[in-house]
Design a protein around this motif. Structure first.
Motif, PDB file in Angstrom:
ATOM      1  N   GLU A 208       0.920  -1.331   0.065  1.00 23.45           N
ATOM      2  CA  GLU A 208       0.133   0.059  -0.210  1.00 23.45           C
ATOM      3  C   GLU A 208       0.858   1.239  -0.017  1.00 23.45           C
ATOM      4  OE1 GLU A 208      -2.772  -0.888   3.207  1.00 23.45           O
ATOM      5  OE2 GLU A 208      -4.228  -1.538   1.705  1.00 23.45           O
ATOM      6  N   ARG A 209       1.941   1.280   0.496  1.00 27.68           N
ATOM      7  CA  ARG A 209       2.974   2.391   0.724  1.00 27.68           C
ATOM      8  C   ARG A 209       3.405   2.575  -0.673  1.00 27.68           C
ATOM      9  NH1 ARG A 209       4.431   0.620   5.843  1.00 27.68           N
ATOM     10  NH2 ARG A 209       6.361  -0.495   5.009  1.00 27.68           N
ATOM     11  N   ILE A 210       3.510   1.396  -1.416  1.00 25.11           N
ATOM     12  CA  ILE A 210       4.353   1.525  -2.949  1.00 25.11           C
ATOM     13  C   ILE A 210       3.166   2.269  -3.743  1.00 25.11           C
ATOM     14  CG2 ILE A 210       5.006   0.329  -4.940  1.00 25.11           C
ATOM     15  CD1 ILE A 210       6.108  -2.044  -2.947  1.00 25.11           C
ATOM     16  N   PHE A 211       1.961   2.096  -3.396  1.00 26.33           N
ATOM     17  CA  PHE A 211       0.866   2.625  -4.315  1.00 26.33           C
ATOM     18  C   PHE A 211       0.619   3.944  -3.875  1.00 26.33           C
ATOM     19  CE2 PHE A 211       0.602  -1.406  -6.688  1.00 26.33           C
ATOM     20  CZ  PHE A 211       0.190  -0.613  -7.992  1.00 26.33           C
ATOM     21  N   GLY A 212       0.466   4.075  -2.447  1.00 21.91           N
ATOM     22  CA  GLY A 212       0.014   5.094  -1.967  1.00 21.91           C
ATOM     23  C   GLY A 212      -1.551   5.087  -1.650  1.00 21.91           C
ATOM     24  N   ARG A 213      -2.181   4.059  -2.088  1.00 25.72           N
ATOM     25  CA  ARG A 213      -3.458   3.608  -1.992  1.00 25.72           C
ATOM     26  C   ARG A 213      -3.931   2.309  -0.999  1.00 25.72           C
ATOM     27  NH1 ARG A 213      -6.988   6.728  -5.107  1.00 25.72           N
ATOM     28  NH2 ARG A 213      -6.057   7.707  -6.760  1.00 25.72           N
ATOM     29  N   ALA A 214      -4.977   2.462  -0.544  1.00 27.68           N
ATOM     30  CA  ALA A 214      -5.359   1.245   0.313  1.00 27.68           C
ATOM     31  C   ALA A 214      -5.813   0.099  -0.800  1.00 27.68           C
ATOM     32  CB  ALA A 214      -6.640   1.496   1.330  1.00 27.68           C
ATOM     33  N   ARG A 215      -5.433  -0.997  -0.647  1.00 23.72           N
ATOM     34  CA  ARG A 215      -5.689  -2.115  -1.655  1.00 23.72           C
ATOM     35  C   ARG A 215      -7.272  -2.480  -1.547  1.00 23.72           C
ATOM     36  NH1 ARG A 215      -3.199  -8.106  -1.983  1.00 23.72           N
ATOM     37  NH2 ARG A 215      -4.764  -8.611  -0.484  1.00 23.72           N
ATOM     38  N   ASP A 216      -7.863  -2.721  -0.436  1.00 21.17           N
ATOM     39  CA  ASP A 216      -9.220  -3.111  -0.494  1.00 21.17           C
ATOM     40  C   ASP A 216      -9.995  -1.988  -1.201  1.00 21.17           C
ATOM     41  OD1 ASP A 216      -8.423  -5.276   0.786  1.00 21.17           O
ATOM     42  OD2 ASP A 216      -9.360  -5.207   2.689  1.00 21.17           O
ATOM     43  N   THR A 217      -9.754  -0.829  -0.860  1.00 19.83           N
ATOM     44  CA  THR A 217     -11.037   0.321  -1.078  1.00 19.83           C
ATOM     45  C   THR A 217     -10.580   1.110  -2.434  1.00 19.83           C
ATOM     46  OG1 THR A 217      -9.941   1.783   0.202  1.00 19.83           O
ATOM     47  CG2 THR A 217     -11.941   0.509   1.227  1.00 19.83           C
ATOM     48  N   GLY A 218      -9.297   1.136  -2.440  1.00 20.21           N
ATOM     49  CA  GLY A 218      -8.717   2.132  -3.655  1.00 20.21           C
ATOM     50  C   GLY A 218      -8.452   3.505  -3.077  1.00 20.21           C
ATOM     51  N   ALA A 219      -8.777   3.891  -1.923  1.00 20.57           N
ATOM     52  CA  ALA A 219      -8.863   5.150  -1.389  1.00 20.57           C
ATOM     53  C   ALA A 219      -7.350   5.431  -0.995  1.00 20.57           C
ATOM     54  CB  ALA A 219      -9.669   5.172   0.142  1.00 20.57           C
ATOM     55  N   PRO A 220      -6.952   6.959  -1.579  1.00 23.07           N
ATOM     56  CA  PRO A 220      -5.754   7.223  -1.014  1.00 23.07           C
ATOM     57  C   PRO A 220      -5.265   6.920   0.614  1.00 23.07           C
ATOM     58  CG  PRO A 220      -6.947   9.142  -1.510  1.00 23.07           C
ATOM     59  CD  PRO A 220      -7.772   8.123  -1.901  1.00 23.07           C
ATOM     60  N   LEU A 221      -4.256   6.746   0.903  1.00 25.03           N
ATOM     61  CA  LEU A 221      -3.953   6.415   2.300  1.00 25.03           C
ATOM     62  C   LEU A 221      -4.225   7.305   3.255  1.00 25.03           C
ATOM     63  CD1 LEU A 221      -0.645   4.578   1.748  1.00 25.03           C
ATOM     64  CD2 LEU A 221      -3.037   3.715   2.298  1.00 25.03           C
ATOM     65  N   ASP A 222      -4.633   8.586   2.789  1.00 21.60           N
ATOM     66  CA  ASP A 222      -5.050   9.525   3.869  1.00 21.60           C
ATOM     67  C   ASP A 222      -6.634   9.772   3.702  1.00 21.60           C
ATOM     68  OD1 ASP A 222      -5.340  10.889   1.360  1.00 21.60           O
ATOM     69  OD2 ASP A 222      -4.402  12.662   1.911  1.00 21.60           O
ATOM     70  N   GLY A 223      -7.276   8.791   2.937  1.00 19.43           N
ATOM     71  CA  GLY A 223      -8.695   9.251   2.841  1.00 19.43           C
ATOM     72  C   GLY A 223      -9.587   7.833   3.001  1.00 19.43           C
ATOM     73  N   ARG A 224     -10.709   8.063   2.692  1.00 15.43           N
ATOM     74  CA  ARG A 224     -11.898   6.716   2.934  1.00 15.43           C
ATOM     75  C   ARG A 224     -12.249   6.406   1.656  1.00 15.43           C
ATOM     76  NH1 ARG A 224     -16.347   8.320   6.616  1.00 15.43           N
ATOM     77  NH2 ARG A 224     -16.751   5.947   6.527  1.00 15.43           N
ATOM     78  N   HIS A 225     -12.360   7.004   0.648  1.00 13.35           N
ATOM     79  CA  HIS A 225     -13.199   6.410  -0.379  1.00 13.35           C
ATOM     80  C   HIS A 225     -11.948   6.268  -1.829  1.00 13.35           C
ATOM     81  CE1 HIS A 225     -16.832   6.679   1.718  1.00 13.35           C
ATOM     82  NE2 HIS A 225     -16.523   7.849   2.087  1.00 13.35           N
ATOM     83  N   GLU A 226     -12.337   5.646  -2.591  1.00 15.97           N
ATOM     84  CA  GLU A 226     -11.614   5.837  -3.703  1.00 15.97           C
ATOM     85  C   GLU A 226     -11.418   7.169  -4.488  1.00 15.97           C
ATOM     86  OE1 GLU A 226     -12.900   2.867  -6.961  1.00 15.97           O
ATOM     87  OE2 GLU A 226     -11.889   3.854  -8.344  1.00 15.97           O
ATOM     88  N   THR A 227     -12.580   7.712  -4.434  1.00 12.94           N
ATOM     89  CA  THR A 227     -12.401   9.094  -5.296  1.00 12.94           C
ATOM     90  C   THR A 227     -12.096  10.359  -4.414  1.00 12.94           C
ATOM     91  OG1 THR A 227     -14.801   9.199  -4.767  1.00 12.94           O
ATOM     92  CG2 THR A 227     -14.224   8.418  -6.985  1.00 12.94           C
ATOM     93  N   ASP A 228     -11.702   9.852  -3.193  1.00  5.73           N
ATOM     94  CA  ASP A 228     -11.192  10.993  -2.485  1.00  5.73           C
ATOM     95  C   ASP A 228      -9.624  11.444  -3.006  1.00  5.73           C
ATOM     96  OD1 ASP A 228     -13.135  10.782  -0.767  1.00  5.73           O
ATOM     97  OD2 ASP A 228     -12.102   9.603   0.871  1.00  5.73           O
ATOM     98  N   THR A 229      -9.734  12.987  -2.802  1.00  8.62           N
ATOM     99  CA  THR A 229      -8.339  13.560  -3.349  1.00  8.62           C
ATOM    100  C   THR A 229      -7.331  13.645  -2.261  1.00  8.62           C
ATOM    101  OG1 THR A 229      -9.585  14.949  -4.874  1.00  8.62           O
ATOM    102  CG2 THR A 229      -7.361  15.338  -4.431  1.00  8.62           C
ATOM    103  N   PRO A 230      -6.059  12.838  -2.610  1.00 12.78           N
ATOM    104  CA  PRO A 230      -5.100  12.993  -1.493  1.00 12.78           C
ATOM    105  C   PRO A 230      -4.641  14.614  -1.219  1.00 12.78           C
ATOM    106  CG  PRO A 230      -4.102  12.095  -3.735  1.00 12.78           C
ATOM    107  CD  PRO A 230      -5.802  12.307  -3.876  1.00 12.78           C
TER     108      PRO A 230
END
Lengths: 409, 415
Positions: A278-300
């Motif tokens: 997840e650190r390599i991508f910067g996103r959570a694998r399950d949701t696709g959210a940026p690691l500082d967000g909750r949803h896939e479409t959240d803007t980092p």
């Protein structure tokens, strides 16, 4: 060289087919018009004609074959004939309909793999020109798009010459694999002699799991942050070549196409811990959210994380798109597919990403992003080995127009 | 070793598959005319009248039901219209029949349905413009019946058509081609003798020099798909289908010797194969005058010689060390052109693509000739990408157009 008054510009069988009838007893001239009857019901077509080619802003269909061809046509007149033939076939295939009967004069005009009536099935056929098309052979040297070169090898690449470059690219996309393969076979048949496949890679888009952007072979959602293809002004800023871009006049309405065959070392990846992935991508694998967000479409919110404590500075999404005003015009339109092509010699699965993107300016966009990605931590798990730079030609405006007309005018 | 069997001129083509028959196939050519009627008679013996009305089906095309029978050939076509359309032809008679849609003036055929069984219905798609048309119904065991002439006015385009070729049309070409082959036989034997003699006296350098000229004579004779039957396996077989590969006792002929000559085999080991090859070509020469070629095969050969080239030479499959696939391709091209020469009178009035085919043959010849330098042929592996693509493209362009020759020269009985 063909009669412009023939309906749909057809009337030829294919590359270098003589339109002229030969006089003689018992001879009846063929007029193989491809005026289509109704396509098979329940299938939708993507309009073929327009300022721009389809298959670029078109939402990615499920199946693709990306094919690089070398042109074997002899001289400029034959090249024009080749491009007209490709256009004619693309126009017919993307609309669907009933193939022409050949009677007793020839084998069937269609392979039959889609049944007697061709469905449109969302097929798009997108044609691009590689830098090598602008070499000495066709006298097009002074018409080369400004930043079109052979794709260079980037520091993290390991390019195989057999999988690189080409005079023309044809991107076939459709809802069904059978439709894609039917179209490839049809175009190859009608252009036989005029071009040869140099390399080819098939791909697919996975079903969204569970929703949102489909995932790649590494388990991550891929392409979430694409520009909005419904925003025409944004597309004019990022994707299409316009009159003001310093490009040759013929290129207006086209777009630079970059394709990269990127092997993913999936066995190795599966042996990496989830936090590390997840650190390599910067996103959570399950949701696709940026690691500082909750949803896939959240803007980092990189401004609030200047040291990369939450989303590492060398994570893929942060390097690819820093989301600053200065980098806004560097964004690309991604149109990637997954590929799967058997096994490697060491027994590992040979699968990866058929990365494809479109942009207005190669240097300002793809190359800038690619250079910024150099050394990102993802490079240990992926290996770009092929691909090329192409220029997707301006669209064919109507039934009398053909792809490449402005280039060869 | 089995020798080629003489066969009489075979029966006119029936329902048997036309492809991939050997030229002199003896028993293999027996026409399977009697497809069980019970299987085909889907509708049994029903005599339901064909529907009169033209209907549009789900394919968006106009459909017309048309009857096929001695008394009602073409019945049902009451409202002629131009354009792309489908005739659903239905055999209401008690026996199988061929159905043709013809130009009423010239006899040119726009569409055909072969072997329409009793009760069966088949699609006949066609594009029709202004003109006069008539159905022809040809029962397997009776004279042809021509239906009423139907006139169409209007319509911008008409699908391609050609006057059918009959067995009679092809016989002169078959005889002439057979003579041409005969004339090559002496050369084949002579050059194979040179090869064998070189092996016999242990001069392997001379044998390597003699191998290609002998092999090319054979390849020029248009050996495709085992044209010469069992003789071909003995003369030009590969290891395909042989469990022991290059060491298999069944591996004989030119390629067996090629393997030995280019893999350091001793002259002693090659004497047997060279001797067997020499015997095989002599047997072929001696039996040839008794052979009768099937005229129906001429067009197929004209197409398929170069299909074989694409499949086996351009892939290097048949290279056992000499690196002469391109020389073979060039010889195959000669063989195709010789055969086309005999078909030309028939094609001139039928094949609109003939000038284009000729230009592709020229183009291919120039491309292949550029691969030869002072008698030495470039091996496939030494071609750069551009050269190899050019060879592949040209041969591809040729076979695509030769396909029409095979279809046009299929024997059709319309009278």
């Amino acid at each position: 060289m063909n009669g412009p008054n023939i309906p749909n510009g057809v009337g030829r069988r294919g590359f270098l087919a003589s339109a002229a009838a030969v006089a003689g007893t018992g001879l009846v001239a063929a007029d193989r018009s491809t005026a289509a009857a109704a396509p098979a019901p329940g299938t939708t077509g993507v309009p073929f004609h327009g300022r721009h080619q389809a298959g670029i802003l078109t939402p990615a269909q499920r199946a693709t074959a990306f094919v690089s061809f070398d042109v074997t046509a002899d001289g400029r007149r034959e090249l024009a004939d080749l491009l007209r033939t490709i256009t004619d076939r693309a126009r017919f295939l993307t609309a669907g309909g009933t193939p022409d009967p050949a009677g007793i004069t020839a084998p069937p005009t269609d392979s039959g793999t889609l049944g007697p009536q061709l469905p449109a099935d969302g097929l798009t056929v997108t044609v691009g020109a590689g830098a090598s098309l602008f070499d000495h052979r066709y006298g097009l040297g002074d018409r080369r798009p400004r930043s079109l070169t052979a794709m260079p090898s980037f520091p993290d690449d390991d390019l195989d010459p057999d999988w690189c470059h080409g005079d023309l690219s044809v991107q076939f996309c459709a809802a069904g694999t059978d439709t894609v393969l039917h179209a490839l076979r049809d175009v190859a048949r009608h252009t036989r002699g005029g071009m040869q496949v140099r390399w080819r890679m098939d791909g697919f888009v996975s079903t969204p799991r569970p929703t949102g952007t489909p995932r790649n072979h590494l388990g991550f959602k891929d392409g979430t942050a694409n520009p909005d293809t419904t925003d025409a002004r944004e597309m004019d800023r990022l994707v299409w070549v316009g009159k003001a871009n310093g490009e040759p006049a013929w290129a207006t309405g086209g777009s630079y196409q970059v394709v990269r065959a990127i092997r993913m070392l999936v066995e190795f990846w599966d042996r990496v811990s989830l936090p590390e992935q997840e650190r390599i991508f910067g996103r959570a694998r399950d949701t696709g959210a940026p690691l500082d967000g909750r949803h896939e479409t959240d803007t980092p919110k990189y401004a609030q994380d200047p040291l990369g404590d939450v989303i590492p500075l060398d994570s893929h999404i942060r390097k690819a798109n820093p989301r600053t005003a200065a980098t806004a015009d560097q964004r690309i339109l991604r149109r990637a597919y997954n590929y799967d092509r058997g096994m490697d010699s060491n027994g590992n699965l040979d699968m990866g990403l058929l990365f494809c993107c479109y942009q207005q300016d190669l240097a300002r966009q793809f190359e800038t992003v690619q250079k910024r990605l150099a050394g990102e931590s993802l490079v240990d798990y992926v290996k770009p080995f092929g691909g090329g730079y192409f220029f997707a030609l301006p669209g064919a405006r109507d039934s009398a127009d053909w792809l490449g007309r402005s280039l060869l005018a | 070793m089995p020798e080629p069997r003489p066969v009489p001129v075979s029966a006119p083509p029936g329902a048997a598959v036309r492809r991939r028959r050997v030229l002199l196939a003896g028993g293999a050519i027996v026409a399977v005319l009697a497809v069980a009627a019970g299987v085909l008679a889907v509708g049994g013996w029903t005599r339901s009248r064909p529907r009169q009305a033209a209907a549009s089906a789900s394919d968006g095309l106009r459909h017309t039901s048309v009857e096929v029978s001695p008394g009602g050939c073409g019945r049902g076509w009451t409202r002629p219209e131009p354009g792309k359309q489908v005739f659903d032809v239905r055999n209401t008679s008690g026996g199988a029949a061929e159905v043709f849609l013809t130009d009423a003036k010239t006899g040119a055929v726009y569409a055909e349905v072969e072997g329409l069984g009793p009760g069966a219905v088949r699609r006949m798609p066609v594009t029709l413009g202004s003109g006069s048309y008539a159905f022809k119904c040809v029962p397997d065991d009776a004279d042809a019946v021509t239906g009423p002439t139907v006139r169409i006015t209007g319509g911008t385009s008409t699908g391609p058509a050609a006057v059918p070729v009959t067995q009679q049309d092809l016989i002169p070409a078959a005889l002439a081609y057979q003579k041409w082959i005969q004339a090559r036989m002496a050369d084949l034997v002579k050059r194979t003798d040179v090869l064998r003699a070189a092996v016999d006296r242990g001069d392997l350098a001379a044998a390597r020099a003699a191998w290609l000229p002998a092999h090319l004579v054979y390849e020029r004779m248009g050996a495709a798909y085992g044209t010469f039957g069992d003789a071909d396996a003995a003369i030009n077989g590969t290891t395909a289908g042989l469990s022991g590969g290059v060491r298999d006792a069944g591996f004989t002929g030119f390629h067996r010797i090629e393997y030995g000559l280019w893999h350091g085999e001793s002259a002693h080991g090659l004497r047997g194969p060279a001797d067997r090859l020499d015997k095989a070509v002599r047997a072929l020469r001696d039996s040839w005058p008794q052979q009768r070629m099937n005229p129906a095969d001429l067009g197929l050969r004209a197409h398929e010689i170069l299909e074989n080239t694409v499949q086996f030479e351009l892939t290097g499959r048949t290279d056992y060390g000499s690196g002469t696939n391109l020389a073979t391709a060039r010889a195959n091209l000669d063989g195709t052109e010789a055969l086309l020469g005999y078909l030309r009178p028939l094609l001139k009035t039928r094949d609109t693509g003939l000038p284009e085919l000729d230009s592709w043959l020229d183009r291919t010849r120039r491309t292949l000739d550029a691969c030869e330098h002072g008698g030495r042929w470039t091996p496939l592996s030494a071609l750069d990408r551009t050269q190899r693509e050019k060879v592949n493209a040209d041969l591809g362009g040729v076979v695509e157009r030769l396909a029409d020759v095979a279809v046009l020269t299929d024997i059709r009985r319309t009278a």
